[in-house]
Write an enzyme that holds these catalytic residues in place. Sequence first.
Site, short mmCIF file in Angstrom:
data_model
loop_
_atom_site.label_atom_id
_atom_site.label_comp_id
_atom_site.label_asym_id
_atom_site.label_seq_id
_atom_site.Cartn_x
_atom_site.Cartn_y
_atom_site.Cartn_z
N LYS A 54 -109.73 -52.04 -50.92
CA LYS A 54 -110.46 -51.89 -49.65
C LYS A 54 -111.49 -50.78 -49.77
O LYS A 54 -112.62 -50.90 -49.30
CB LYS A 54 -109.49 -51.57 -48.51
CG LYS A 54 -108.71 -52.79 -48.03
CD LYS A 54 -107.56 -52.43 -47.11
CE LYS A 54 -106.71 -53.67 -46.84
NZ LYS A 54 -105.39 -53.37 -46.27
N GLN A 98 -102.00 -49.28 -43.17
CA GLN A 98 -101.48 -50.26 -44.14
C GLN A 98 -99.99 -50.50 -43.90
O GLN A 98 -99.21 -49.57 -43.76
CB GLN A 98 -101.72 -49.74 -45.57
CG GLN A 98 -101.33 -50.71 -46.67
CD GLN A 98 -102.19 -51.96 -46.71
OE1 GLN A 98 -103.37 -51.94 -46.38
NE2 GLN A 98 -101.60 -53.08 -47.09
N ASP A 121 -107.83 -54.50 -37.63
CA ASP A 121 -106.79 -55.40 -38.13
C ASP A 121 -106.38 -56.40 -37.05
O ASP A 121 -105.71 -57.39 -37.34
CB ASP A 121 -105.56 -54.54 -38.48
CG ASP A 121 -105.09 -54.73 -39.89
OD1 ASP A 121 -105.69 -55.54 -40.62
OD2 ASP A 121 -104.13 -54.06 -40.27
N1 GUN Z 1 -100.29 -55.45 -45.46
C1 GUN Z 1 -100.49 -56.68 -45.99
N2 GUN Z 1 -101.52 -57.29 -45.35
C2 GUN Z 1 -101.97 -56.43 -44.41
C3 GUN Z 1 -103.02 -56.48 -43.44
O1 GUN Z 1 -103.76 -57.46 -43.30
N3 GUN Z 1 -103.15 -55.38 -42.66
C4 GUN Z 1 -102.34 -54.30 -42.79
N4 GUN Z 1 -102.56 -53.27 -41.97
N5 GUN Z 1 -101.38 -54.21 -43.67
C5 GUN Z 1 -101.18 -55.27 -44.48
#
Ligand code: GUN
Length: 284
Positions: A54, A98, A121
């Site tokens: 990211k 995350q 998100d």
């Molecule tokens: N962990 C796995 N996929 C995601 C996601 O799309 N967002 C977040 N915040 N954590 C994740």
Amino acid sequence: MTAQLIDGKAIAKKVRAEVKLRAAEFAAAHGRKPGLEVVLVGNDAASQVYVRNKERASEKVGIRGAVHRLPADASQAAVVELVEQLNARDDVDGILVQLPLPGHIDANAVIDRIDAAKDVDGLGPQNAGKLVLGRPGHRPCTPHGCMRLLDEIGCDPKGLSAVVVGRSNLVGKPIAHLLLQRHATVTLAHSRTRDLGAVVSGADIVVAAVGVRALVRGEWIKPGAVVLDVGINRADDGKLYGDVEFEAACERAAHITPVPGGVGPMTIAMLLSNTVDAAYRRVG
Ligand code: GUN
């Protein structure tokens, strides 16, 4: 029939190019880049990789990115305090915590504190509620990416039968609503669904998001269906496999996403897109 592969890598690249243009326009108009802050708590190996990806992807498209790494034993109060600090900063447009968080932290208690305008998100109650109500808001990145894949292959869900397998907050529930908004007739199936094969075999669009390798059998796929495989399952041979029995499904589907290289690359691309959306919405 041999299915056409849906090239998620190429489509994600196209999305990132669009985001890069919009990020540059934003920076020119507002004197700063859109900003995305990622909060990572602990040492989960997969999360470390996602977060690094990211970070790199943000930089490449002209989004100012920062990662806040907290130790695995960080208190819930410390994580909430960090979220509140990021909420208060004007140069921060998107906040992503995350998941999964370490077991001693209540993920909902943290997610609930993210400013809804910065919840790129789309996992917080305000954005999830707006999705159910069909009102504008941030959409979770993976489902948002799935919808973009359908658009890119010219699949209009209107009037089609869509079966979503998996009812997670991250994928299953939100994509069911996105498909419904686009006028599909949606069935949300899950681990307790009886005779899953009979349910899936009626689907023009299948979305598999359960995290069980080859749970969706190729013989269940309706000839000509579109299959989106969200599963990422690492097998003993070290390779990644989806939730769909891929080779057999290819014999019947019209379009199918491979694993890897299908849905996966879309998630980060849509996160970047949501961040630029957030930046524009915040400045009005
Ligand atoms: N962990 C796995 N996929 C995601 C996601 O799309 N967002 C977040 N915040 N954590 C994740």
